[in-house]
Write an enzyme that holds these catalytic residues in place. Structure first.
Site, mmCIF file in Angstrom:
data_model
loop_
_atom_site.group_PDB
_atom_site.id
_atom_site.type_symbol
_atom_site.label_atom_id
_atom_site.label_comp_id
_atom_site.label_asym_id
_atom_site.label_seq_id
_atom_site.Cartn_x
_atom_site.Cartn_y
_atom_site.Cartn_z
ATOM 1 N N ASP A 1 -19.943 33.593 9.845
ATOM 2 C CA ASP A 1 -19.383 32.740 8.691
ATOM 3 C C ASP A 1 -19.583 33.539 7.587
ATOM 4 O OD1 ASP A 1 -18.796 30.566 10.326
ATOM 5 O OD2 ASP A 1 -20.781 29.571 10.105
ATOM 6 N N TYR B 1 -29.769 37.018 17.245
ATOM 7 C CA TYR B 1 -29.679 36.895 15.700
ATOM 8 C C TYR B 1 -31.143 36.975 15.315
ATOM 9 C CZ TYR B 1 -24.899 35.181 15.645
ATOM 10 O OH TYR B 1 -23.341 35.055 15.718
#
Length: 250
Positions: free
Chosen positions: A51, A109
């Site tokens: 994003d 992540y």
């Protein structure tokens, strides 16, 4: 021929990975560079769609071309052409059906949190101006590994067939006195999932939520029961793994 690209980027100046109207994206920037240098229209497919504002320390993308080129030379020229926030590390041949997104079996992540104001981390980490119980946050993170359905951490309007993910790792690490890093790895992630997980764990660490709430939240399968989503700037894609036989020898 199909090729994989290994790259990284700082997402602060991009509106995410995916091409979109009237906004700068990582995908569009790389496609323009490859198309210019190879003198043919190039489309790339990434391992994921980060994003706006999310970073990638390690990302994989693939593209196809019949043009003949030297991979090392193309890496050098592409790095010279691209904006500074993007770095290309390697380009190599892969099997014709190799897919940067669908063949990845593990992604990881990390999320960076600073607990003291730091001007050097303004665009790269999330500042939390309160004390956090890291032990409780880790106990709650460990509970995540007992579940498969993570609908409670997914954006409400998302087109997926299943909310199931296989988590391999979920834990906090204190890197420095005022720097915490959350590590999470899974076979796949839902939209906004990591940021919602981190926000929920931070609410447990700050005492807004109780440790026992994590099971209630997961079993509810409701996004409204989980904590807030932390800002994108602290999130980094750090690992994408593929089967060993996906590449081709030169």
């Amino acid at each position: 021929m199909r090729y994989f690209i290994e790259l990284s980027y700082n997402g602060a100046s991009f509106h995410g990975w995916q091409i979109q109207p009237n906004a700068s994206s990582v995908q569009e920037t790389i496609e323009k560079g490859l198309s210019l240098l190879l003198r043919t229209s190039i489309h790339i497919v990434g391992a994921g769609r980060t994003d706006t504002g999310v970073h990638a320390k390690f990302m994989i993308a693939h593209f196809e071309t019949d043009q003949v080129f030297n991979p090392d030379d193309l890496v050098y020229k592409l790095n010279s052409f691209l904006k500074e926030p993007i770095a290309i590390y390697k380009i190599y041949k892969v099997k014709p059906d190799a897919h940067a997104r669908f063949d990845a079996y593990r992604r990881a992540y990390e999320y960076r949190v600073v607990t003291r104001k730091n001007p050097f981390e303004t665009n790269n980490a999330y500042f939390v101006n309160q004390s956090l119980d890291v032990e409780k946050m880790n106990l709650a993170a460990a509970q995540l590994l007992n579940y498969k359905n993570f609908k409670c951490f997914s954006k409400s309007k998302t087109d997926v067939k299943t909310y199931n993910c296989e988590l391999f790792r979920a834990e906090w690490e204190r890197k420095e006195e005022h720097l915490l890093v959350f590590h999470i790895a899974a076979n796949r992630f839902l939209r906004n999932m990591v940021r919602a997980v981190v926000g929920t764990l931070l609410e447990i660490g700050s005492g807004k939520l109780m440790l026992e709430d994590i099971d209630r939240i997961l079993q509810s399968e409701s996004r409204s029961e989980a904590g807030y989503s932390v800002p994108a700037k602290g999130l980094y894609l750090t690992e994408v793994m593929y089967p060993q036989n996906i590449g081709l020898d030169e």
